[in-house]
Enzyme design. Structure first.
Site, short mmCIF file in Angstrom:
data_model
loop_
_atom_site.label_atom_id
_atom_site.label_comp_id
_atom_site.label_asym_id
_atom_site.label_seq_id
_atom_site.Cartn_x
_atom_site.Cartn_y
_atom_site.Cartn_z
N MET A 160 -8.58 -37.46 -7.31
CA MET A 160 -9.52 -37.63 -6.06
C MET A 160 -10.42 -38.84 -6.53
O MET A 160 -11.00 -38.93 -7.45
CB MET A 160 -10.45 -36.43 -6.12
CG MET A 160 -9.56 -35.09 -5.33
SD MET A 160 -8.61 -35.72 -3.61
CE MET A 160 -10.00 -36.43 -2.75
N ASP A 212 -6.24 -40.49 -3.98
CA ASP A 212 -6.83 -39.93 -2.60
C ASP A 212 -8.35 -40.33 -2.46
O ASP A 212 -9.22 -39.73 -3.22
CB ASP A 212 -6.38 -38.63 -2.28
CG ASP A 212 -6.90 -38.02 -1.03
OD1 ASP A 212 -7.29 -38.73 -0.20
OD2 ASP A 212 -6.65 -36.86 -0.86
N ASP A 244 -4.62 -32.55 4.90
CA ASP A 244 -5.83 -32.00 4.36
C ASP A 244 -6.24 -30.45 4.79
O ASP A 244 -6.48 -30.59 5.93
CB ASP A 244 -7.11 -32.95 4.38
CG ASP A 244 -6.86 -34.23 3.79
OD1 ASP A 244 -6.47 -34.18 2.28
OD2 ASP A 244 -6.80 -35.41 4.10
N MET A 286 -7.62 -27.80 -0.28
CA MET A 286 -9.12 -27.64 -0.58
C MET A 286 -9.52 -26.50 -0.04
O MET A 286 -10.38 -26.22 0.87
CB MET A 286 -9.83 -29.02 0.09
CG MET A 286 -9.58 -30.23 -0.56
SD MET A 286 -10.07 -31.66 0.29
CE MET A 286 -8.48 -31.98 1.38
N HIS A 342 -2.29 -30.94 0.91
CA HIS A 342 -3.43 -30.92 -0.27
C HIS A 342 -4.51 -29.94 -0.07
O HIS A 342 -5.25 -29.86 1.14
CB HIS A 342 -4.20 -32.41 -0.14
CG HIS A 342 -5.51 -32.74 -0.76
ND1 HIS A 342 -6.22 -33.65 -0.78
CD2 HIS A 342 -6.03 -31.91 -1.97
CE1 HIS A 342 -7.40 -33.51 -1.52
NE2 HIS A 342 -7.08 -32.30 -2.40
N HIS A 399 0.17 -37.06 4.50
CA HIS A 399 -0.69 -36.26 3.78
C HIS A 399 -1.40 -35.42 4.83
O HIS A 399 -2.02 -35.81 5.93
CB HIS A 399 -1.57 -37.07 3.04
CG HIS A 399 -2.62 -36.67 2.15
ND1 HIS A 399 -2.16 -36.28 0.73
CD2 HIS A 399 -3.72 -36.10 2.21
CE1 HIS A 399 -3.28 -35.70 0.33
NE2 HIS A 399 -4.29 -35.54 1.07
N SER A 447 -2.97 -40.33 5.58
CA SER A 447 -3.68 -38.83 5.62
C SER A 447 -4.22 -38.65 7.18
O SER A 447 -4.93 -39.49 7.69
CB SER A 447 -4.71 -38.82 4.78
OG SER A 447 -5.72 -37.81 5.04
N MET A 484 -8.65 -27.56 4.59
CA MET A 484 -10.02 -27.37 4.16
C MET A 484 -10.45 -25.95 4.78
O MET A 484 -10.45 -25.79 5.90
CB MET A 484 -11.08 -28.57 4.73
CG MET A 484 -10.62 -30.03 4.20
SD MET A 484 -12.02 -30.88 4.46
CE MET A 484 -11.08 -32.65 3.98
C1 DX5 Z 1 -10.65 -36.20 1.72
C2 DX5 Z 1 -9.29 -36.00 1.92
C3 DX5 Z 1 -8.47 -37.12 2.05
C4 DX5 Z 1 -8.95 -38.23 3.14
C5 DX5 Z 1 -9.00 -39.64 2.64
O1 DX5 Z 1 -11.15 -34.96 1.10
O2 DX5 Z 1 -8.76 -35.56 0.69
O3 DX5 Z 1 -7.26 -37.08 1.95
O4 DX5 Z 1 -8.15 -38.01 4.33
O5 DX5 Z 1 -9.55 -40.46 3.63
P1 DX5 Z 1 -10.03 -41.88 3.26
O6 DX5 Z 1 -8.56 -42.58 2.96
O7 DX5 Z 1 -10.56 -42.33 4.59
O8 DX5 Z 1 -10.90 -42.00 2.30
ZN ZN Z 2 -6.36 -35.48 0.74
#
Ligand code: DX5
Ligand code: ZN
Length: 236
Positions: free
Chosen positions: A136, A174, A34, A67, A65, A32, A7, A36
């Site tokens: 999650m 994740d 993220d 969010m 992903h 991956h 990620s 947001m």
């Molecule tokens: C958090 C993200 C993850 C994040 C995980 O909301 O969806 O993908 O990068 O990070 P680690 O592996 O550090 O928990």
């Molecule tokens: Zn994620």
């Protein structure tokens, strides 16, 4: 076969291309990303322009992903940017079935994500439509949080449902997947292992990716061996 899914949230954004190449050399086989929006989660990150740039530096699947609120509004843009997999949150979709169809119609693999407080069985009707389910194992929004142990039960429930319904979706996990937790998520049945801080925080993504993947493969081999023995014992 388990896969390590680095990620980039924890990568050094000033050299994202190089960070991805290093994680790939270490065995990462899906990237991956993220996304947001500051509404669905209390953090802001990146959007389709970053996906478009990353498309040029790697041929690995780009696992986005989302969010964000109203994810359906952005599906065409992510498709144009070159995303391969799109995961939308159950909690963010008023019309989940329609949104998953939209992702598929745009030539991408649809996936659904559930927050820690969401039960697995709300997904039963849409499981036949998804490429993977993302569990999650932290509350979404930030990297580097602590793994929530009851996520393991949710992974096991999905494994059981998949067998019961005779489906083939994959199970991704994740949040908090690190050197001390990766074996337990593999033993529970996850096969797409997202790791952010455990890959990038030390500044040695190639090395850490390699170690994590090795631990995951060892755990996979051990649990395959155990399943073989218990199936044999049941047959005797
Ligand atoms: C958090 C993200 C993850 C994040 C995980 O909301 O969806 O993908 O990068 O990070 P680690 O592996 O550090 O928990
Ligand atoms: Zn994620």
């Amino acid at each position: 076969m388990v896969e390590l899914v680095p990620s980039i949230l924890s990568a050094d954004f000033s050299k994202l291309g190089l960070e991805i190449e290093a994680a790939e050399r270490g065995g990462g086989s899906v990237i991956h990303i993220d996304i947001m929006d500051g509404h669905f989660v209390p953090n802001l990150t990146m959007g389709p322009p970053v996906v478009k740039s990353l498309r040029k530096v790697t041929s690995l699947p780009l696992d986005c992903h989302l969010m964000i609120d109203n994810p359906a509004d952005f599906i065409p843009e992510f498709a144009d940017a070159g995303a391969d997999w799109i995961a939308v949150h159950y909690e963010a979709c008023k019309h989940l079935n329609r949104t998953l169809q939209l992702i598929e119609q745009h030539g991408m693999k649809p996936a659904v994500v559930i927050n820690p407080a969401t039960r697995v069985d709300v997904l039963i009707e849409i499981l036949p439509m998804v490429h993977h389910v993302l569990v999650m194992s932290v509350n979404p929004g930030f990297g580097g949080q602590k793994f929530i142990p009851f996520s393991l039960d949710k992974i096991r429930q999905l494994v059981a449902l998949r067998a019961e319904l005779d489906l083939k979706f994959r199970i991704e996990v994740d949040g908090g997947v690190a050197h001390d937790t990766i074996a337990s998520v593999v033993e529970a049945g996850a096969d797409l292992l997202v790791a952010g801080s455990a890959v990038f925080d030390s500044g040695q993504p190639e090395k850490d990716a390699r170690i994590l993947l090795q631990k995951a493969r060892d755990a996979e081999r051990t649990s395959e061996g155990q399943n073989f023995h218990s199936e044999r014992a049941a047959a005797i």
